[in-house]
Motif scaffolding. Structure first.
Motif, PDB file in Angstrom:
ATOM      1  N   ASP A 188       0.812  -1.223   0.000  1.00 60.30           N
ATOM      2  CA  ASP A 188       0.000   0.000   0.000  1.00 60.30           C
ATOM      3  C   ASP A 188       0.846   1.273   0.000  1.00 60.30           C
ATOM      4  O   ASP A 188       0.410   2.335   0.432  1.00 60.30           O
TER       5      ASP A 188
ATOM      6  N   GLU B 219      -0.601   4.429  -1.574  1.00 60.04           N
ATOM      7  CA  GLU B 219      -1.656   5.024  -0.757  1.00 60.04           C
ATOM      8  C   GLU B 219      -1.066   5.907   0.358  1.00 60.04           C
ATOM      9  O   GLU B 219      -1.674   6.879   0.790  1.00 60.04           O
ATOM     10  N   TRP B 220       0.120   5.545   0.835  1.00 53.91           N
ATOM     11  CA  TRP B 220       0.718   6.225   1.987  1.00 53.91           C
ATOM     12  C   TRP B 220       1.780   7.251   1.620  1.00 53.91           C
ATOM     13  O   TRP B 220       2.227   8.014   2.460  1.00 53.91           O
TER      14      TRP B 220
END
Ligand code: F3S
Length: 108
Positions: free
Chosen positions: A92, A95-96
Motif C-alpha cells: 500500500d 496510498e501512503w
C-alpha cells in the motif's frame, strides 16, 4: 550521518539500498533506517528515494528531528537487519506516500 525520515513509513520503496556503498541501511517491518555508525555521508541515496525521505542530518526539517534518534536506536534494535538489495515496496505504498504525520504508524 544521513537520516531516513517519516516519509519512508508504510512505503519502504528500497531504491536507496542499491546505491549505498557501505551497506548502512537496516530494515524494519515498515521502514528503513540508516546506521549512523556506518554512513559515510556520501549522499548518493538522497535522490534515489521516490518520496524524498532521506536527509543529511543537518538538513532535516525541524519536524523530523526525532528521526535522528529513531535511526540510531532502530539500527541496533532486535530484528532490524541489514538490507542491501532492492525489493518491492510495501503493497500500500502508493496510498501512503503523500501522507504526513505517519510517525504513529512506525512498527518497531
Ligand atoms: Fe524508504 Fe525511500 Fe528508501 S521510501 S526504503 S528511504 S527509497
Amino acid at each position: 550521518t544521513h537520516v531516513v525520515s517519516e516519509a519512508c513509513i508504510r512505503c519502504k520503496y528500497t531504491d536507496c539500498v542499491d546505491v549505498c556503498p557501505v551497506d548502512c541501511f537496516r530494515e524494519g517491518p515498515n521502514m528503513l533506517v540508516i546506521d549512523p555508525d556506518e554512513c559515510i555521508d556520501c549522499a548518493v541515496c538522497i535522490p534515489e528515494c521516490p518520496v524524498n525521505a532521506i536527509y543529511a542530518e543537518e538538513d532535516l526539517p525541524a519536524n523530523q528531528i526525532a528521526f535522528i534518534k529513531i535511526n540510531a536506536e532502530l539500527a541496533l534494535a532486535d530484528g532490524w537487519k541489514s538490507i542491501t538489495k532492492r525489493k518491492p515496496a510495501l503493497p500500500d505504498a502508493e496510498e501512503w506516500k503523500d501522507k504526513t504525520d505517519k510517525i504513529g504508524e512506525l512498527v518497531r
